[in-house]
Design a protein around this motif. Structure first.
Motif, mmCIF file in Angstrom:
data_model
loop_
_atom_site.group_PDB
_atom_site.id
_atom_site.type_symbol
_atom_site.label_atom_id
_atom_site.label_comp_id
_atom_site.label_asym_id
_atom_site.label_seq_id
_atom_site.Cartn_x
_atom_site.Cartn_y
_atom_site.Cartn_z
ATOM 1 N N THR A 173 0.820 -1.202 0.000
ATOM 2 C CA THR A 173 0.000 0.000 0.000
ATOM 3 C C THR A 173 0.859 1.259 0.000
ATOM 4 N N THR A 174 0.348 2.286 -0.645
ATOM 5 C CA THR A 174 0.996 3.598 -0.634
ATOM 6 C C THR A 174 0.404 4.487 0.453
ATOM 7 N N GLY A 175 -0.526 3.926 1.255
ATOM 8 C CA GLY A 175 -1.166 4.697 2.314
ATOM 9 C C GLY A 175 -1.116 3.969 3.642
ATOM 10 N N CYS A 176 -2.116 4.186 4.456
ATOM 11 C CA CYS A 176 -2.143 3.651 5.806
ATOM 12 C C CYS A 176 -2.753 2.263 5.864
ATOM 13 N N VAL A 177 -2.287 1.496 6.817
ATOM 14 C CA VAL A 177 -2.901 0.218 7.161
ATOM 15 C C VAL A 177 -3.424 0.338 8.585
ATOM 16 N N TRP A 178 -4.760 0.208 8.740
ATOM 17 C CA TRP A 178 -5.392 0.327 10.050
ATOM 18 C C TRP A 178 -5.603 -1.055 10.664
ATOM 19 N N SER A 179 -5.681 -1.087 11.980
ATOM 20 C CA SER A 179 -6.016 -2.292 12.737
ATOM 21 C C SER A 179 -5.138 -3.467 12.333
ATOM 22 N N ARG A 180 -3.826 -3.226 12.340
ATOM 23 C CA ARG A 180 -2.891 -4.280 11.936
ATOM 24 C C ARG A 180 -3.053 -5.529 12.788
ATOM 25 N N GLY A 181 -3.428 -5.358 14.048
ATOM 26 C CA GLY A 181 -3.588 -6.499 14.922
ATOM 27 C C GLY A 181 -4.723 -7.414 14.528
ATOM 28 N N HIS A 182 -5.632 -6.927 13.688
ATOM 29 C CA HIS A 182 -6.762 -7.739 13.221
ATOM 30 C C HIS A 182 -6.529 -8.322 11.831
ATOM 31 N N ILE A 183 -5.354 -8.092 11.279
ATOM 32 C CA ILE A 183 -5.037 -8.650 9.954
ATOM 33 C C ILE A 183 -4.001 -9.750 10.135
ATOM 34 N N THR A 184 -4.418 -10.969 9.951
ATOM 35 C CA THR A 184 -3.493 -12.098 10.049
ATOM 36 C C THR A 184 -2.866 -12.340 8.683
ATOM 37 N N VAL A 185 -1.566 -12.209 8.603
ATOM 38 C CA VAL A 185 -0.839 -12.451 7.356
ATOM 39 C C VAL A 185 0.180 -13.550 7.648
ATOM 40 N N SER A 186 0.105 -14.644 6.891
ATOM 41 C CA SER A 186 0.964 -15.784 7.226
ATOM 42 C C SER A 186 1.427 -16.516 5.983
ATOM 43 N N GLY A 187 2.458 -17.347 6.176
ATOM 44 C CA GLY A 187 2.977 -18.184 5.102
ATOM 45 C C GLY A 187 4.049 -17.484 4.284
ATOM 46 N N THR A 188 4.532 -18.193 3.281
ATOM 47 C CA THR A 188 5.529 -17.638 2.355
ATOM 48 C C THR A 188 4.825 -17.067 1.141
ATOM 49 N N ASP A 189 5.126 -15.827 0.840
ATOM 50 C CA ASP A 189 4.553 -15.165 -0.341
ATOM 51 C C ASP A 189 5.044 -15.887 -1.590
ATOM 52 N N VAL A 190 4.104 -16.546 -2.295
ATOM 53 C CA VAL A 190 4.506 -17.364 -3.440
ATOM 54 C C VAL A 190 4.890 -16.522 -4.650
ATOM 55 N N ALA A 191 4.513 -15.248 -4.653
ATOM 56 C CA ALA A 191 4.860 -14.392 -5.783
ATOM 57 C C ALA A 191 6.263 -13.825 -5.659
ATOM 58 N N TYR A 192 6.654 -13.433 -4.464
ATOM 59 C CA TYR A 192 7.949 -12.776 -4.257
ATOM 60 C C TYR A 192 8.940 -13.638 -3.492
ATOM 61 N N ASP A 193 8.504 -14.812 -3.051
ATOM 62 C CA ASP A 193 9.368 -15.751 -2.340
ATOM 63 C C ASP A 193 9.996 -15.123 -1.105
ATOM 64 N N ILE A 194 9.167 -14.416 -0.343
ATOM 65 C CA ILE A 194 9.567 -13.838 0.936
ATOM 66 C C ILE A 194 8.442 -14.137 1.929
ATOM 67 N N PRO A 195 8.676 -13.979 3.221
ATOM 68 C CA PRO A 195 7.570 -14.150 4.169
ATOM 69 C C PRO A 195 6.454 -13.139 3.871
ATOM 70 N N ALA A 196 5.215 -13.613 3.817
ATOM 71 C CA ALA A 196 4.089 -12.718 3.573
ATOM 72 C C ALA A 196 4.009 -11.686 4.688
ATOM 73 N N ALA A 197 3.799 -10.414 4.315
ATOM 74 C CA ALA A 197 3.823 -9.335 5.307
ATOM 75 C C ALA A 197 3.109 -8.116 4.740
ATOM 76 N N VAL A 198 3.158 -7.023 5.500
ATOM 77 C CA VAL A 198 2.578 -5.746 5.091
ATOM 78 C C VAL A 198 3.711 -4.788 4.754
#
Length: 467
Positions: free
Chosen positions: A180-205
């Motif tokens: 995102t080029t802007g804000c991410v709200w309520s990060r604690g309510h967004i579960t992001v997990s696993g390996t990002d299959v597109a970029y081959d890095i840990p999935a994250a924000v």
């Protein structure tokens, strides 16, 4: 008494001696004529044969070129999923042993198959070699052409991209990153997990602004509003997240976890101006984020939108209202669904993506029957989209308009989207899940890759004229 003349000293020429000379001359002339005629005939026959062989060879080369064109057209229409098993596919475009064979008018023929040299998605662009053999009577020509296939040069990221994200509920993101080029709200309510299959890095924000644990009702998205990096570069709950407030990791947990990924977390000067644009959990600005993840300023150019409209119209998938008929993969396995919604106050301009026929199990193995050779690209101009309860959808979803449009609304009632989103804003406050897997990346919509299908090397491998 008459006087008798003396006998002549020379013998008179007899008719037989004249006839002999004429016969010799006649035989000589006849033999010469036969030799000349035979020579002319041999040269003529040889020339005719050579001309025929040349004609056959040219026709064979034309047939081989037709095979190359057909293979390229197949890749544009169906993508590369069907040749993932190359060169050992049982038959068809991915099979070296049993390639695609097409008989052409006039008795010529081509045999063509595609070799996956450095295939997508591991390589982007992917490299493929088209092998095409043309035959026309006694002529045989074999050509090879290297084809480069990739997402658009300023292509859509294989991720969830929006200018802002609002988290909440029990939804989750699997094997996919949020950009995102802007804000991410309520990060604690967004579960992001696993390996990002597109970029081959840990999935994250990854944000070029702030990632905050505050909710979206707080209008101040800044360094003091629950920003995860306000107390330092390493937030142990979100060690792979990046924001404008981040920085170089100190020795310890975050650094240890990100050291294997220097392309995205190492010190990077992306524009060559001598300053550091990426460093640990810090992304300097929007330009740096876009450069790092190849995010275009706009989803599609006007020309690309026109091309997608044309594809959708040819498939009867073009709509000027939010009501529509769901395309069927049996009719168009690689469908483009296009909505041109009129400008207004956004009332009634929300497209419900509750569609049947476009789902499959998550993490279906590439090459298995569950990993279907099909794709759905949904383009919305001038409106929003929503996923209601129970929706199961595999698709690229692209909303091209800025606010007040371009919003992807709540994923309600355990809805599931396997795919990517490009939007102005995305609401993750529902209970649905968004996922990405290898099967999806192997079945990208041909409409997202065909504009960069280019022949980078063409060579005629075999010039053989057969008797």
């Amino acid at each position: 008494m008459p006087v008798t003349p003396p006998p002549s000293s020379s013998s008179p020429r007899t008719p037989h001696s004249d006839h002999g000379a004429a016969l010799v001359l006649t035989l000589f002339a006849t033999t010469l004529a036969m030799i000349v005629g035979t020579t002319i005939l041999s040269v003529t026959v040889a020339n005719l044969r050579s001309a025929r062989l040349s004609q056959d060879a040219a026709a064979a080369l034309d047939a081989a070129d037709a095979g190359l064109a057909q293979a390229s057209s197949h890749l544009r229409t169906h993508g590369v999923a069907g040749i993932a098993c190359s060169p050992g596919c049982p038959s068809g475009y991915g099979s070296q042993a049993s390639p695609t064979v097409v008989d052409l008018p006039g008795g010529s023929q081509y045999r063509v198959w595609v070799e996956a040299v450095a295939p997508l998605p591991t390589h982007n662009p992917g490299r493929y070699v088209v092998h095409s053999t043309g035959r026309a009577r006694d002529g045989v020509r074999e050509i090879e052409a290297e084809v480069s296939i990739g997402t658009r040069p300023l292509g859509l990221p294989l991720a969830l991209f929006a200018r802002s994200f609002d988290g909440g509920g029990n939804g989750a993101v699997f094997q996919e990153s949020i950009l995102t080029t802007g804000c991410v709200w309520s990060r604690g309510h967004i579960t992001v997990s696993g390996t990002d299959v597109a970029y081959d890095i840990p999935a994250a924000v990854h944000s070029s602004q702030y990632v905050s644990t505050s909710n979206g009702g707080n209008s101040n998205c800044g360094p003091s509003s629950g920003a995860i990096h306000r107390n330092g570069a390493c937030h142990t709950s979100y060690p792979h997240d990046q924001s404008v407030q981040g920085g170089a990791y100190p020795a310890g947990q975050c650094k240890t976890l990100t050291d294997p990924y220097p392309t995205y977390y190492g010190d990077r000067d992306l524009n060559g101006d001598g300053s550091t644009d990426v460093q640990g959990s810090r992304i300097k600005d929007e330009a740096s984020l876009r450069k790092l993840f190849s995010i275009p300023e706009q989803a599609f150019t006007d020309a690309q939108l026109d091309q997608l409209r044309a594809v959708a119209k040819s498939q009867d998938n073009y709509w000027k209202s939010n009501t529509h008929t769901t395309p069927t993969p049996e009719k168009h396995p690689h469908a483009v669904l296009f909505f041109d919604l009129p400008a207004g106050n956004n009332t009634g301009q929300r497209v419900d993506l509750n569609m049947s026929g476009w789902s499959r199990p998550f993490d279906a193995a590439v090459g298995s029957p569950e990993c279907k050779d099909q794709s759905l690209l949904i383009v919305v101009v001038g409106g929003d989209v929503k996923l209601n309860a129970g929706t199961r959808l595999v698709a690229n979803v692209v909303l091209t308009s800025p606010a007040p449009y371009g919003r992807m609304n709540k994923l309600n009632g355990n809805a599931e989207l396997i795919g990517t989103v490009y939007a102005d804003s995305m609401d993750l406050t529902g209970t649905g899940d968004v996922k990405l897997d290898e099967c999806f990346v192997h079945n990208l919509s041909p409409s997202l890759v065909d504009t960069t299908l280019t022949i980078t090397d063409y060579r005629e491998v075999d010039r053989t004229d057969r008797l």
